[in-house]
Scaffold this motif. Sequence first.
Motif, mmCIF file in Angstrom:
data_model
loop_
_atom_site.group_PDB
_atom_site.id
_atom_site.type_symbol
_atom_site.label_atom_id
_atom_site.label_comp_id
_atom_site.label_asym_id
_atom_site.label_seq_id
_atom_site.Cartn_x
_atom_site.Cartn_y
_atom_site.Cartn_z
ATOM 1 N N SER A 373 0.832 -1.205 0.000
ATOM 2 C CA SER A 373 0.000 0.000 0.000
ATOM 3 C C SER A 373 0.868 1.257 0.000
ATOM 4 O O SER A 373 0.645 2.182 -0.791
ATOM 5 C CB SER A 373 -0.915 -0.014 1.230
ATOM 6 O OG SER A 373 -1.593 1.213 1.359
ATOM 7 N N MET A 395 -5.424 1.693 -2.917
ATOM 8 C CA MET A 395 -6.645 1.439 -2.161
ATOM 9 C C MET A 395 -6.874 -0.063 -1.959
ATOM 10 O O MET A 395 -7.326 -0.496 -0.891
ATOM 11 C CB MET A 395 -7.841 2.058 -2.887
ATOM 12 C CG MET A 395 -7.824 3.571 -2.932
ATOM 13 S SD MET A 395 -7.761 4.320 -1.272
ATOM 14 C CE MET A 395 -9.274 3.684 -0.552
ATOM 15 N N TYR A 396 -6.551 -0.856 -2.973
ATOM 16 C CA TYR A 396 -6.740 -2.316 -2.875
ATOM 17 C C TYR A 396 -5.896 -2.884 -1.733
ATOM 18 O O TYR A 396 -6.397 -3.618 -0.869
ATOM 19 C CB TYR A 396 -6.344 -2.963 -4.201
ATOM 20 C CG TYR A 396 -6.373 -4.475 -4.183
ATOM 21 C CD1 TYR A 396 -7.573 -5.159 -4.360
ATOM 22 C CD2 TYR A 396 -5.213 -5.218 -3.988
ATOM 23 C CE1 TYR A 396 -7.613 -6.543 -4.339
ATOM 24 C CE2 TYR A 396 -5.240 -6.606 -3.963
ATOM 25 C CZ TYR A 396 -6.442 -7.259 -4.149
ATOM 26 O OH TYR A 396 -6.468 -8.638 -4.118
ATOM 27 N N LYS A 398 -4.456 -1.237 0.714
ATOM 28 C CA LYS A 398 -4.832 -0.611 1.986
ATOM 29 C C LYS A 398 -6.013 -1.350 2.608
ATOM 30 O O LYS A 398 -6.025 -1.622 3.822
ATOM 31 C CB LYS A 398 -5.188 0.865 1.743
ATOM 32 C CG LYS A 398 -5.448 1.657 3.018
ATOM 33 C CD LYS A 398 -5.707 3.116 2.682
ATOM 34 C CE LYS A 398 -5.984 3.925 3.955
ATOM 35 N NZ LYS A 398 -6.256 5.348 3.634
ATOM 36 N N ASN A 399 -7.001 -1.696 1.781
ATOM 37 C CA ASN A 399 -8.163 -2.452 2.278
ATOM 38 C C ASN A 399 -7.748 -3.846 2.749
ATOM 39 O O ASN A 399 -8.234 -4.329 3.777
ATOM 40 C CB ASN A 399 -9.223 -2.556 1.187
ATOM 41 C CG ASN A 399 -9.901 -1.228 0.892
ATOM 42 O OD1 ASN A 399 -9.931 -0.347 1.760
ATOM 43 N ND2 ASN A 399 -10.433 -1.068 -0.299
ATOM 44 N N CYS A 400 -6.849 -4.488 1.975
ATOM 45 C CA CYS A 400 -6.365 -5.822 2.367
ATOM 46 C C CYS A 400 -5.660 -5.752 3.721
ATOM 47 O O CYS A 400 -5.874 -6.605 4.594
ATOM 48 C CB CYS A 400 -5.402 -6.374 1.316
ATOM 49 S SG CYS A 400 -6.180 -6.888 -0.231
ATOM 50 N N ASN A 402 -6.047 -3.535 6.117
ATOM 51 C CA ASN A 402 -7.008 -3.253 7.185
ATOM 52 C C ASN A 402 -7.783 -4.510 7.574
ATOM 53 O O ASN A 402 -8.004 -4.776 8.758
ATOM 54 C CB ASN A 402 -7.981 -2.163 6.736
ATOM 55 C CG ASN A 402 -7.336 -0.792 6.668
ATOM 56 O OD1 ASN A 402 -6.297 -0.561 7.306
ATOM 57 N ND2 ASN A 402 -7.904 0.106 5.906
#
Length: 409
Positions: A373, A395-396, A398-400, A402
């Motif tokens: 990220s 964003m991909y 970062k979501n992973c 989180n």
Amino acid sequence: MSPDMDDIGPFRVSQWLQPMGVGIGYHKETFEEVFIKTERMASTLDHEATILQTLSGGIGIPTLYWFGKAYNQKTMITDALGPSLEEIFDRSNRYFDMPLVLEVASQLIFRLEWMHSHHIAHGQLSPFSFAMGASTWQTPQVILADFTNVNSSQFSTKKDLQAVADILVYLAIGPPSWDLFQARKPSLAEIPSPLKGFVSIISDREMNPADYIILRRYFHTARQSLPGRTILGGLGSPQGEKLSLKSLASKSTGDLFENLGSKISTVGDSAGDPKAPWGREQAKFLLGSLNEIMTIYFVLLMREKPSQKRRHYHMGVYHLPNRLWRDLRWYLCMAKCGSLPLQRLIVLTIYKYVGVLLEVIPVYNRYWTKILSDAAYEQMKLDEDCWRMWRDAWMYWKNCANLLTKKDM
């Protein structure tokens, strides 16, 4: 095109290969090796370049460095790649044991997941469609290398998944050639057990986003139950590399840490004044040293990866993933002394490297996704042409990161 035509934009041709229209070269400022393809070799370069740009930021997807007209021909410049999966299979006496097949399987599914998430289906996958990475630390990674025959007018996940199933069965049973295998595919009863379940799962169905995670988990679970070699020793190293994974794997952990410390110390001395711009030879040395440092870390991480027990996921500051990220951040800071192309290359190299770790050492994925990220965010700021794609990658991951952090709470 004649061999003496050796400059294409910021790149220089090292060698034209047969058939004419394909070559290898390097960036005149960053020294990175690249693959050159002209419309004499393929008439679909516009389409291929569009697909590669759309898939920017994908793990195991070649980077598009340049596309334009050179010597009155459309020309595309991408990452240099290692041998195809078919070539590796042939060099291995047409035999991959099941642990190695399952490790390859997880990576192939990951390639489809990223490609299909961008509403692109390949439609013509084969063992020739995939290649190994060119850097020593990237040789355990399978790259989706060929987009020549992609038909984006019809989107179907089913055909790609069935093609991957065929490739895996082919690698597991070792027929004389891909053509002969296609002429006579084995029945379900003849397919080795771990792959039989996969063939049954994908039979006559389209996939949704959650299905890819289920498939990768299926292969990971099957792999964990089987002893045997890992992808580290199963696919070889590029010719002419100073360091090979196998030679480093034969060294003691103490020797590896000593080599690592010595190399980092030398890099620190060579970097000089942190405010002074890098000279040509200085930049070349620092880039080469980055690859050597990452290769040593790769072997150390493979050797000392923890068990799957949850308590091992929480690490102190001196544990290897944190120590690695400290040294990579140091390189990112030093890169600011280089030109914009050098900064891009260092960030991109680190991004690709952590992408390999994500697949080969998934026990640390909470940490790898965070680094990916951060690296994607840096690349987004540096790459104006592909900033939207890198924003999506940022964003991909970062979501992973989180999601994985919440699981560990």
